[in-house]
Each structure stands twice: as structure tokens, then as C-alpha cells.
Motif scaffolding. Structure first.
Motif, short mmCIF file in Angstrom:
data_model
loop_
_atom_site.label_atom_id
_atom_site.label_comp_id
_atom_site.label_asym_id
_atom_site.label_seq_id
_atom_site.Cartn_x
_atom_site.Cartn_y
_atom_site.Cartn_z
N MET A 874 0.77 -1.07 -0.21
CA MET A 874 -0.23 -0.36 0.04
C MET A 874 0.58 1.26 -0.24
O MET A 874 0.79 2.30 -1.06
CB MET A 874 -1.19 0.17 1.13
N THR A 875 1.95 1.20 1.43
CA THR A 875 2.55 2.34 0.78
C THR A 875 3.20 2.48 -0.11
O THR A 875 3.66 3.88 -1.23
CB THR A 875 3.69 1.95 1.71
N SER A 876 4.18 1.67 -0.54
CA SER A 876 4.49 1.21 -2.74
C SER A 876 3.76 2.04 -3.70
O SER A 876 4.30 3.00 -4.15
CB SER A 876 4.85 0.52 -2.79
N LEU A 877 2.58 2.13 -3.84
CA LEU A 877 1.11 2.12 -4.27
C LEU A 877 1.23 3.42 -4.47
O LEU A 877 0.86 4.72 -5.33
CB LEU A 877 0.14 1.47 -3.81
N MET A 878 1.41 4.14 -2.95
CA MET A 878 0.54 5.57 -2.88
C MET A 878 2.09 6.07 -3.83
O MET A 878 1.99 7.35 -4.08
CB MET A 878 0.70 5.78 -1.83
N GLU A 879 3.39 6.05 -2.98
CA GLU A 879 4.67 6.72 -3.37
C GLU A 879 5.19 6.30 -5.00
O GLU A 879 5.26 7.33 -5.68
CB GLU A 879 5.64 6.00 -2.79
N VAL A 880 4.19 5.25 -5.70
CA VAL A 880 4.42 5.65 -6.90
C VAL A 880 3.38 5.99 -7.64
O VAL A 880 3.66 6.99 -9.12
CB VAL A 880 4.60 3.76 -7.44
N THR A 881 2.64 6.23 -7.01
CA THR A 881 1.13 6.69 -7.96
C THR A 881 1.39 8.97 -7.70
O THR A 881 0.82 8.94 -8.66
CB THR A 881 -0.27 6.42 -6.96
N LEU A 882 1.60 9.07 -6.09
CA LEU A 882 2.28 10.42 -6.39
C LEU A 882 3.29 10.78 -7.16
O LEU A 882 2.96 11.95 -7.61
CB LEU A 882 2.43 10.72 -4.94
N LEU A 883 4.50 10.07 -7.58
CA LEU A 883 5.02 10.80 -8.58
C LEU A 883 5.07 10.59 -9.72
O LEU A 883 5.13 11.23 -10.50
CB LEU A 883 6.72 9.21 -7.95
N LEU A 884 4.23 9.64 -10.02
CA LEU A 884 3.08 9.30 -11.86
C LEU A 884 2.91 10.63 -11.59
O LEU A 884 2.62 11.42 -12.95
CB LEU A 884 2.72 8.53 -12.13
N VAL A 885 1.95 11.28 -10.26
CA VAL A 885 0.85 12.20 -10.70
C VAL A 885 1.80 13.24 -10.55
O VAL A 885 1.34 14.26 -11.33
CB VAL A 885 0.39 12.48 -9.41
N GLN A 886 2.77 13.40 -10.07
CA GLN A 886 3.78 15.29 -10.43
C GLN A 886 4.55 14.96 -11.40
O GLN A 886 4.89 16.05 -11.59
CB GLN A 886 4.07 14.85 -8.51
N ASN A 887 4.39 14.38 -12.38
CA ASN A 887 5.80 14.77 -13.30
C ASN A 887 4.72 13.64 -14.51
O ASN A 887 4.63 14.87 -15.47
CB ASN A 887 6.46 13.21 -12.90
N GLU A 888 4.13 12.28 -14.85
CA GLU A 888 3.62 12.63 -16.01
C GLU A 888 2.07 11.36 -15.40
O GLU A 888 1.89 10.21 -15.55
CB GLU A 888 4.00 11.14 -17.02
N PRO A 889 1.64 12.05 -15.30
CA PRO A 889 0.33 11.93 -14.77
C PRO A 889 -0.86 10.54 -15.85
O PRO A 889 -1.88 10.05 -15.22
CB PRO A 889 -0.93 13.34 -14.10
#
Length: 1202
Positions: A874-889
Motif C-alpha cells: 500500500m505504501t509503495s503504491l501510494m509513493e509510485v502513484t504520487l510520483l507519476l501524478v507529479q511528473n506524468e499523470p
């Protein structure tokens, strides 16, 4: 003292004063009057009597800390209760209740304050004696009565009349009577040998009675003979002997305390001799040793005249205001000087030889193993020294200082400190002796002796603080001026760096007292403000924050650093060693030259020394100080070598090689050395040490790799620490020494490192997989460039569950964490290469791997270990998703986003609080993220209404009462319905009472809301059946799901369908339940299914006959407990659903169900079951023989049911 302080960051203890309600008066006065006045009405009823007593105790206990508030009310309370006791018409039970209430008051206020209030008229003597004569000393229920009567008698016997005047005619009525004096003495002797509280009161009675002039002349010698003979006759090794000796010693101690010196002196030597023969110092009974000390000091005070020594030190000005007005200057001494002709003023008299014996016993008592005995001895030393001539008193102080040698135990140090404080407080420690005492106290303030795995000495340090507190009050500021810097530094160090919270607080209080009374401590007010009673409660705060502030004052900087280096980096507790090194890091900017040129050269030899703890602390200290010095140099645009010379750099470089050559990384010591040197590597790398190209880099890399490979060999407690230290060291080492001028890695080194680490991921040892997974996650971008796919593939394999690695939950957890770290390191580029970035080619694979972790429900002997994997996922999903959202949503697919949110919603509805809270937190973080918002979240608007932004921080997901009412609202959203229901099934059908209650209530509330909405009900039931169908034979879900269905059917959640003939829901549910329990031997599952079958009887149509047939099959189940449970529930079913059977036969059916022993043999039970089938017109189940025959344990052929 011995145990480690748990959760240091939360060690802050609430002060007593901050939480206690300060009372102002005895507010329950009228209520107490009512309780006492009502005693006559309640004493006969046991329940009412106990309730009244408990209420009275509750009121009185509130005044335990402020008993003086009762003083104005004691007299009327006592008189009211004694009126009941003195009334001839009062039954014994009421009399005892009155005395019990009196005892409760005495317990709170103390008997000494209570005693003078007893009525002591001449007319009270005979009634009290008669009441005592009627008592049974062995009755354990009425000891309070005997205790209070003896105290009362001790007051009455002070009447100023000869007791012979009360005797009258002793031979009247034909039989002889004992004289009153003998009666009282007999009572006292009787109660001195009992084992209850009355013994204490008897000792008080003796001290008041024997000292009467008439009794002293006639009975004192005989009484003392009796007590001494009892002492010599009994041994402390038996229980009876302990009780008797306790009484005798109490009586003697009280007698010599209250008796006149001239009356007691003739007997003192004899008593002392008898006491010596008892050898009380050798007994194991702490109470006897304490009473022995009390008696010895009372005998000593009998031997010497009660004169206040004229030589004692008297401080003139004791005004706090005067000290504070002095504004730090020394207040001029106003000592009353001893007259030159002191010898003429003081009457010369010989000191008896026994005093030497007494003082010797008291000095031995200071070394006793029990604190109360040492405290009694210390008070005795103070009292007797105050009556001795100056020379002898000085000899006592000299002997006392002998307690402070390192050959003595911690008990001797503690007792010595208590005695010094007593002497100082009484003005018996002359200023000429302060120079001898202060060094001893400074040693005591840091006394810490290692014993096995812990240490002793916190009581010594606490007592040393008490000495400093006492000295502050006793001496004029001028006397202590030469020692001010030493004492203030020692107290500050104890207040900030002591391991135990009570010692830190004691030192803070002593420092405060010195600031107020002496007014000479440097920067006293400023330090007090920062290090007050509450601030020093948190150890981490003391070491890392308060210490930095105080070290800003130059008087304290060097002493604090020296203390950490000399006393704390070699401490037995590793937590203290680590905190000390961090403190040294924080203190370095205040004294960089001293650290670089004095401290570091002193630490370097210790870092390769022989003592394990010193070596560990010294290595960590070298690392932290070096890092701090290099940061300081960088801030001032200076090179590393500005503070560190060649010798220091060489010493730091040699630490690893020296330890490796001496094989100090092996064994238990290696568990400390590995993380310490890894920390050194990390700090030296961060400090940009000029070691590029040096062979030591290869040695450091070997240590990191070797530490990760040896994780399975170290103890479980040390693994995590070693793994984290090695991974942190690797990241720092790579960033500093493996990157060239172009910002790239050496291809050969990169290939070797990455290939080696990826190959270790398939190691059969779980811990090695963990270590190298985290290591890959820590690699910098230039090492991952061109190797990303290889790393991700390797980590993906670790996350897969295979038969060989099913229990490797920790390695799966670490691999998922590593994947997120790798993604954050390499960054996102939609059209970039999958070997260098997270891009459109690999994002799907990354999400698939991470989502796979959310379904990990592995369990083993440790419990739900899959929970660790789900949490990491769950933590990793959140980190990767927020990373994508902030760069290439645009890389986030709508379907993937839906899966993430649905899985999080499911986890938010599950039963384990910790994982539910984590899932809820991640769910809300993604929902409310704004920079920019996460795209494609299903039903975003509805979700934001259920979970408003304002409640993101306040919603407590750990509390089932808050979480479930919210999460069940998601059942109305089609996208989330399946997953939320799946999570709820496990919670509603679980075993935890609070989770079950709130989750079930929330589910039933939702069902009530949709009862009249047929489409919502149809959708819900369809989803429910889908959950059941997808999890058939998956006991983790199916067993609690059956329990949930049982509750839902019982609560009428499906009443809307019960009127319809053969509703598809009931038919499908029946077939699923039947399939679930087929061939099952799980008792819990079978029991839950019985409830579901019984609930299905409410549906109309053919399903009823099928349900009854299934229940009758279970009535003949091989397990007796299932047969019995089925019969019981079927009985309740017919009571609840009366239309399920023909009224004409229902009574007979109920009789068979209730009267049959369903745990009997199967043939008997089967006959009864068949009778029920006939009555209810249900086909009888037939025995079907198996193709392959085998003998059953019962001797028949095995069979199944149709």
C-alpha cells in the motif's frame, strides 16, 4: 534502575502535581456525618454495611496526600463513633463497625495526630479495659477494634492518679482480681506477640504506660527483663519468632524514645548487650533489621546527654529574597562563630564506651541491603553526632567517608550519601570538611556499576542529588564558592545525561534549590528554564536538545563533552551509547577545536581497543564528530583537513582494517561492530573524505556485502539494525566514491555490483533476500542507469509466492519497498527507455507487481505475516502513484487507479486495526492529493462527501467505532461494493468483540437504509453471492462470511425477498453453503453454516424442504458437537419461524429435538432423526456406500450421505 526505559521518545512522564486535583477543604463533611449517623441502620445488612464502608474509604482516600484538611473535623467524627462504641446497647457488630471507621480515619491522618483527641477521663479506664478483655486476639475480622482500643488505652493511662487507687477491694465477690497496673501490663504483653496491627498499638501503649512514675518504680525492670528474655528465647528464622521479636523491638524502641533519659540509662547497656547477641544484622527479615537500627540509635541517644552541640555550623541568612537580590553575587557570610573558650562553656563529661559500639552498628547499617534500614541508620548518625563533642563528631565523619571507596557496594555509597545529607542538614558537617566531601559527592553523582546485563547505582545518584539539595539549604554561599563550578557542572550533567528519569529530575530539583538558595550558580535561571522538572522527563530531548542549549554557556561546554566521552560512550546500555554519540555531534559546533585536537585523538585508540562497549561507542563517536566537523568546515568554505590532520584521517581509515585483522566482526561482538562501522562508513562518505581510489573503499564494500550476507547468522533483534546501517552506508559510499567526473559509474564496477546483488535475490535464505532487496533500493541513479529492467525483474521474482518461499513474507515486503525506492530514484519519463526511467513500457508491470502484494494473506506461526507485505504494498503504491501524478499523470491508467482505490477500500474495512488504519491513511492521501489531483478515482465526489478534507487528520481509523460507519457508506458505490463487502465479511464474522460489534452495526444500518430500494438490494445480494462464490473453500473469507450471513439473516436483512417463492438469492445461497461444507471437518465452519441454514428457512418455496433435509443430515453428523448444535438451533428455528412446520405436529417435533441425547451413538440418533423426517414429510437421507470399502474406526463400513 535495571530495566530499559521503553519507547524512549515517549518517556515523558506526567508530573504528579499537574494531574492531581488540589483540594481546599473537607467538602464531604455532611456526607460523612450522614454515613456515621446511618451506621445503626445498616450494620445488620451485609451488603449495606459493605457499601457504606466502601463509600467512607473512598471519601477518606481522597485526602491521603492532604490529610491536614481533616484536622478540624477529627474531633466530631471521633466523638460520634465513640458514642456508638460506648453505648451499652450497641451490638458487637456495630461497635466493631464504629472502630473500623475510626481506624480508616487514623490510617489517613496518622495515629500521632489522632491520639490526643481520645477522651481520657478517669471513668473511661474500666470500660476500655473491659472491652479489651472481651476481645479475642486471634479473631482476624476485628483487629481494627483491638488496634483502636489499645491506642485509646495508651491515652487513658496518662491520667495523673496512682493506679492503685482504682483497685478497691481486690478480693471482693469471693475471687481475687488483678491490680489495674497488672491488667494493663498483661494486655500490653498479650498484644506485643500478635501478628496483626494491634502489635504496633501495644508498643505505643508500653511507651506511654511504663514511663508513668508509679509503673516505672514497680514494673519497668520486670518488663525489660521480660522483653529481653523473649528476644533471646526466639529466633528470627521462624515465623513465630519474627512476630515476637518485632513486637519486642517496637516496644523497646518506643520506650527508649519516650522515656526520660535518667529512667532509661540504667538499663541501656543491658539492652544493648542483648541486642548485640541477637545478631539482627545477619537476619533476612528487613523489618527486624530496621527496628534494630531504630533501637540502637535510641540507646545511643540515651547514653549521651541531650545537648545541642555548640560547635555546629549555623547559617545566618536563609532568605530566598536576599539571595535573589544579590543577583549572583556572594552573600556575605553571617556565620555565628564558635567562641574561643568553647571548652569552658561546654560542660565536660565522659562519653560512655558504648557509644563507639552504637556508632559502629549505625555505620554498618548504612551498608544494609534495604533502603529503609539505611535511611534509619543515616538519621541515627545525624541525631547522635549532634550530641557528640567536636573531635568525636569529626571521627564519625571520617569513618563515614570510608563508605565511599570503590571496594564498597552501591548500598554503602547510598547509605553514606543519606548520612552526609543528614549531617549537612543539621549543621554537623563543618565547612572545613566540605573539601573532603565534595569530591565524594561528585563521584556519587556519576556512580554506575555494571552488574551482568544491567547496572546498579541509580539510587546512589539520586541520594547524591539529595546531598546537593541539603547543602544548598545548609551553607552560606561564601562557603561553597570554591566548589560552585564543580557542583553546578555535575548537577547539570546529571539532569541532562543521566539514564534514569528520577535521577534527572532529582538533579534538576537540586540545581533549582542551589540557584534559589545560593544564588551563585552560573546562568542558573536560564538553565532552569530549559531543564525544569518536566523538560528533563524525555531522555531524547535531554540528550539532543537541552544539552545543546546548556553547552552554549562556556562554563558547561567542556565538562559536558568530557562526561560523554569518559562515562557515556562506554555505557552498558547501547541506547545511551548511541544517544551520547548523537549528542557529541550536536555539541561539536560549540567547541570544534577541542573536539578535533583533544577528543578525537582520545577516541581513535579506544575505537580499536579491547572492551566491546567502549569500542562500539568510540567508533560511533568518531563517526558523528567527524561528520559534524566536516559539515562545519563546509559551511565555512574550508577543506576537510582544516580540522582533521593526517594522523586523524589515517586513524579513521585504519579502524575497519584493524577490526577485520583481529576478526572482531565475528560472534556476538560482531552484532555491535558491523552496524557501528557501517555508520562510520556512511558518515565518512557524507563527510567527503579524500579516500577516492584508496584500497579502504574495497574493504568497506566488502564489509557491507558481508554484513548483508550474514544477516541469517545474527540474532533476530540485531538483524533490522544491521540491515538498515549497511544499506545507509552503501548509499552514501556509492554516491561519494563510485561516480566519476561525468556523473556516471564505471561500467565494470556497475555490472559487477548490480549483477551480484540481483543474483543474491534468489538466495534460499530469506534474510539475504531482504538485505540485497533493500540494497538495490538504495542504489543511486547512476548505478541503476541502463540496468533498471534487470533490477525490477529481480525484485519482482522476490515478490512472487512459490511453495519454497511461501513464508518469506519479510523478503516480499522489502522487495516491494525497494521497487518504490528504485522508481523514486530513477524518476519518470513517459517516452523514455525502460532501462533508465519509469515509462509507458514498464509502468504496467510495476503496478502489477505492487498490486500483487495487496493480496498476500500468508499466515504462519507468527500470525498474519502477509500483513507486512500488504502494508508495504500500500505504501509503495501510494509513493509510485504520487510520483507519476507529479511528473506524468497520463501514465496512470483508469483501470489501475480503480484497482488501487478498491483494494485500499477493502483493506480499510478489514479486521486488524493497524493495517486498517494504514490503508485508510493511504486511501485519504490519494483522494485528497492536490498537486495535481490523482486522475481516474471512481466516485470522487461521493467519496469527498463521505471523507471531508477537514477530517483527514482527525479521523481515527484505529477505532472501529469511527472507521466502519464511514467505510460501509462505500457499499452504495458500485465500483467499491465488491471489495468493501469482502473486507467487511472478515470483520463482521471475526472474533474481536469491538471490531465485530461496530462493523456489524454499520452493515445492518446500511441494510436498513436500502430495504425499500429493490434495485439496491438486488445489486447488494448479487455482490454478496459473488464474494461467496469467488472465495469458496477459502477459509480466511468463507468462515467469517458464513458467520456474517447468519447474523444478517437473523437481523432480517433479507425480509424483502422472503415473501417471494423460490427467490434466486436463497437458492443460490443454499447451494453455495452446501458446497462450502461438503466433506468439511472444520467445526467453526460447520457451526456457522447451521445458523445460515436455519436462517434460510424463512424463505418460501422448495428451498425450505432442501434446508430441512440438509439440517437433518447434520443431525447425524459424525461429530457429536455438531449434532448437538444442530438440534439446539433447529429447536430455536421452529420457535422463531412458527410457520416452518404444521402446527399439529410442531409440539412432537420440539419434544424429540429437546429430549433426545444427540451425543448418543449414531444408530440411536439416526432413528430419532428419521422420526422427524416422517413428521415433517422430508425424505430420509440414505446411506450410500463408497466404491472402495474400508473399515471405520467404529467397526462398520465407511459411508457418505446423499
Amino acid at each position: 534502575m535495571d530495566g530499559a526505559e521503553a519507547e524512549e521518545g515517549k518517556e515523558q512522564e506526567s508530573g504528579v502535581g499537574s494531574t492531581r486535583n488540589i483540594l481546599e477543604s473537607f467538602t464531604e463533611s455532611q456526607e460523612v456525618r450522614g454515613l456515621i449517623g446511618n451506621l445503626k441502620g445498616v450494620f445488620g445488612d451485609l451488603a449495606a454495611r459493605e457499601m457504606t464502608t466502601e463509600k467512607f474509604i473512598g471519601i477518606m482516600d481522597k485526602y491521603q496526600e492532604q490529610p491536614h484538611l481533616l484536622d478540624h473535623h477529627l474531633e466530631w467524627m471521633m466523638n460520634s463513633l465513640l458514642d456508638l462504641a460506648r453505648d451499652n446497647g450497641s451490638p458487637p457488630l456495630l461497635v466493631h463497625l464504629a472502630f473500623k471507621f475510626l481506624y480508616i480515619i487514623t490510617k489517613v491522618r496518622g495515629y500521632k495526630r489522632f491520639l490526643p483527641l481520645f477522651p481520657h477521663e478517669v471513668g473511661d479506664l474500666q470500660p476500655v479495659l473491659n472491652m479489651l478483655a472481651d476481645q479475642n486476639p486471634k479473631d482476624s475480622e476485628t483487629w481494627e477494634t483491638r488496634y483502636m482500643l489499645l491506642l485509646w488505652l495508651s491515652m487513658i493511662c496518662l491520667i495523673p492518679f496512682d493506679l492503685a487507687r482504682f483497685d478497691g477491694h481486690l478480693a471482693e465477690e469471693g475471687h481475687a482480681r488483678l491490680p489495674t497496673m497488672d491488667r494493663i501490663l498483661q494486655i500490653a504483653k498479650c498484644y506485643l506477640v500478635v501478628s496483626d496491627k494491634a502489635r504496633d498499638a501495644a508498643a505505643v501503649l508500653v511507651s506511654k504506660f511504663i514511663v508513668r512514675p508509679d509503673v516505672r518504680q514497680k514494673r519497668m525492670a520486670d518488663f525489660l527483663d521480660w522483653t529481653l528474655s523473649m528476644l533471646s528465647k526466639f529466633s528470627s528464622e521462624t515465623m513465630e519468632g519474627t512476630v515476637v521479636m518485632n513486637g519486642m523491638l517496637q516496644a523497646l524502641a518506643q520506650l527508649f524514645k519516650h522515656g526520660k533519659r535518667e529512667d532509661c540509662l540504667p538499663y541501656a547497656a543491658t539492652v544493648l548487650e542483648c541486642l548485640d547477641n541477637c545478631k539482627l544484622s545477619e537476619t533476612n527479615q528487613m523489618v527486624l533489621r530496621k527496628l534494630g537500627m531504630k533501637l540502637v540509635q535510641r540507646l545511643g541517644m540515651t547514653f549521651v546527654k541531650p545537648k545541642v552541640a555548640k560547635w555546629r555550623y549555623q547559617r545566618g541568612c536563609r532568605s530566598l529574597a536576599a539571595n535573589l537580590q544579590a543577583q549572583g553575587s556572594v552573600v556575605q557570610s553571617q556565620v555565628i562563630t564558635v567562641a574561643a573558650n568553647e571548652a569552658d562553656d561546654e560542660e565536660e563529661y565522659d562519653i560512655p564506651g558504648e557509644i563507639e559500639n552504637v556508632v559502629e552498628q549505625l555505620l554498618v547499617g548504612l551498608k544494609d541491603k534495604d533502603t529503609v534500614v539505611r535511611w534509619s541508620a543515616a538519621k541515627g548518625i545525624g541525631r547522635i553526632t549532634g550530641r557528640l563533642p567536636k573531635e568525636l563528631a569529626d571521627d564519625v565523619i571520617g569513618s563515614l567517608l570510608d563508605c565511599f571507596s570503590f571496594q564498597e557496594t552501591d548500598n554503602a555509597w547510598h547509605g553514606g550519601c543519606l548520612a552526609l545529607a543528614e549531617l549537612g542538614r543539621r549543621g554537623l558537617l563543618l565547612p572545613s570538611r566540605i573539601s573532603d566531601v565534595v569530591p565524594v559527592i561528585l563521584k556519587a553523582l556519576t556512580y554506575d556499576e555494571k552488574r551482568g546485563a544491567c547496572s546498579v547505582g541509580s539510587n546512589v545518584r539520586d541520594a547524591a542529588c539529595y546531598v546537593c539539595w541539603a547543602f544548598a539549604r545548609a551553607y552560606d554561599p561564601a562557603e561553597l564558592v570554591p566548589f560552585i563550578n564543580q557542583i553546578s557542572s555535575a548537577l547539570v550533567i546529571a539532569a541532562v545525561f543521566d539514564r534514569d528519569v528520577n535521577c534527572r529530575r532529582a538533579a534538576s530539583a537540586a540545581f533549582q534549590e542551589n540557584v534559589g538558595r545560593q544564588g551563585t550558580f552560573p546562568h542558573g535561571i536560564d538553565i532552569l528554564t530549559a531543564a525544569d522538572y518536566f523538560a528533563v522527563g524525555n531522555r531524547v530531548n535531554c540528550y539532543l536538545t537541552i544539552s545543546v542549549y546548556i553547552s552554549g554557556f562556556p562554563e558547561y561546554t567542556q565538562p559536558m563533552i568530557d562526561h560523554l566521552v569518559n562515562m557515556k560512550i562506554n555505557h552498558w546500555d547501547s541506547v545511551i551509547r548511541e544517544l551520547s554519540t548523537k549528542a557529541l555531534h550536536n555539541l561539536t559546533p560549540g567547541a570544534p577545536e577541542y573536539m578535533a585536537h583533544v577528543v578525537l585523538p582520545r577516541l581513535l585508540p579506544l575505537s580499536v581497543g579491547t572492551d566491546l562497549h567502549t569500542r562500539h561507542g568510540a567508533i560511533l563517536a568518531c563517526a558523528e564528530i567527524t561528520h559534524a566537523l566536516c559539515k562545519l568546515a563546509e559551511e565555512n568554505n574550508r577543506s576537510v583537513t582544516y580540522y582533521l590532520n593526517e594522523k586523524s584521517l589515517e586513524g579513521l581509515k585504519q579502524i575497519h582494517q584493524e577490526l577485520s585483522n583481529r576478526q572482531l566482526y565475528r560472534g556476538l561482538g560482531g552484532e555491535l561492530m558491523r552496524p557501528a562501522v557501517c555508520s562510520l562508513i556512511e558518515k565518512l562518505s557524507l563527510s567527503k573524505m579524500p579516500f577516492r581510489g584508496d584500497p579502504i573503499i574495497g574493504g568497506w564494500q566488502w564489509l557491507i556485502n558481508d554484513s548483508l550476507r550474514n544477516l541469517p547468522l545474527v540474532s533476530t533483534s540485531a538483524r533490522q539494525h544491521i540491515k538498515e546501517a549497511a544499506v545507509s552506508a552503501l548509499a552514501a559510499l556509492c554516491n561519494e566514491y563510485y561516480i566519476n567526473e561525468k556523473g556516471e559509474a564505471d561500467p565494470a564496477l556497475q555490472d559487477k555490483l548490480v549483477t551480484q546483488y540481483v543474483s543474491e535475490l534468489q538466495n534460499p535464505e530469506e534474510m539475504i533476500r531482504c538485505g540485497f532487496s533493500r540494497a538495490l533500493g538504495a542504489l543511486p541513479r547512476f548505478l541503476l542507469k541502463g540496468r533498471l529492467q534487470q533490477v525490477l525483474e529481480g525484485l519482482k521474482k522476490v515478490t512472487l509466492i512459490s511453495p519454497a518461499s511461501v513464508s518469506f513474507a519479510e523478503s516480499r515486503r522489502d522487495a516491494l519497498i525497494a521497487i518504490a525506492k528504485v522508481c523514486q530514484t530513477v524518476g519518470v519519463k513517459g517516452d523514455g527507455s525502460q532501462e533508465e526511467y519509469v515509462c509507458k513500457d514498464n509502468v504496467t508491470q510495476i503496478y502489477a507487481t505492487l498490486l500483487g502484494g495487496v493480496t498476500d494473506y500468508t499466515t504462519d506461526s507468527r500470525g498474519d505475516v502477509g500483513g507486512w507485505v500488504r502494508e508495504a504494498s500500500m505504501t509503495s503504491l501510494m509513493e509510485v502513484t504520487l510520483l507519476l501524478v507529479q511528473n506524468e499523470p497520463e501514465l496512470i491508467d483508469a483501470n489501475i487507479c480503480k484497482q488501487i482505490m478498491c483494494w485500499l477500500a477493502q483493506q480499510s474495512a478489514e479486521k486488524i486495526d493497524k493495517f486498517r488504519a494504514h490503508a485508510g491513511s493511504v486511501f485519504l492521501t490519494l483522494l485528497h492529493f492536490d498537486h495535481p489531483p490523482v486522475p481516474h478515482i471512481p466516485h470522487r465526489e461521493e467519496l469527498e462527501k463521505v471523507f471531508p478534507r477537514s477530517e483527514k487528520e482527525t479521523l481515527n481509523w484505529n477505532a472501529a467505532s469511527e472507521a466502519f460507519p464511514r467505510i460501509t457508506q462505500l457499499l452504495g458505490l458500485p465500483a467499491y461494493q465488491y471489495h468493501v463487502l469482502l473486507g467487511l465479511s472478515v470483520s463482521v464474522g471475526g472474533l474481536t468483540e469491538t471490531t465485530l460489534r461496530y462493523s456489524a452495526q454499520s452493515l445492518f444500518d446500511y441494510m436498513k437504509r436500502i430495504q425499500n430500494d429493490s434495485s439496491a438490494m438486488e445489486s447488494f445480494c448479487e455482490t454478496l453471492l459473488k464474494v461467496f462464490e469467488d472465495n469458496l473453500r477459502n477459509d480466511r473469507v468463507s468462515v467469517p462470511l458464513l458467520t456474517m450471513l447468519d447474523q444478517m439473516l437473523a437481523n432480517g436483512c433479507f425480509d424483502i425477498f422472503t415473501m417471494q417463492e423460490n427467490h434466486p438469492f436463497s437458492v443460490k445461497l443454499f447451494s453455495l453453503c452446501k458446497e462450502e461444507i461438503r466433506r468439511s471437518k472444520d467445526i467453526r465452519k460447520l457451526r456457522s453454516s447451521i445458523g445460515v441454514f436455519c436462517g434460510l428457512i424463512q424463505f418460501q418455496g422448495n428451498v425450505r424442504e432442501k434446508v430441512l433435509f440438509q439440517l437433518f443430515l447434520l443431525l447425524c453428523h459424525p461429530f457429536p458437537v455438531i449434532r448437538k448444535t444442530t438440534a439446539s438451533q433447529v429447536y430455536e428455528m421452529f420457535l422463531t419461524y412458527s410457520d416452518a412446520a404444521d402446527p399439529a405436529i410442531i409440539d412432537e417435533v420440539m419434544t424429540i429435538l429437546s429430549d433426545t441425547n444427540w451425543e448418543a451413538e449414531l444408530p440411536v440418533v439416526r432413528e430419532k432423526r428419521n422420526s422427524l423426517c416422517d413428521l415433517l414429510k422430508v425424505p430420509k437421507p440414505q446411506l450410500v456406500s463408497k466404491v472402495r470399502y474400508g473399515r471405520c474406526s467404529s467397526g462398520g463400513f465407511s459411508h457418505t450421505w446423499s
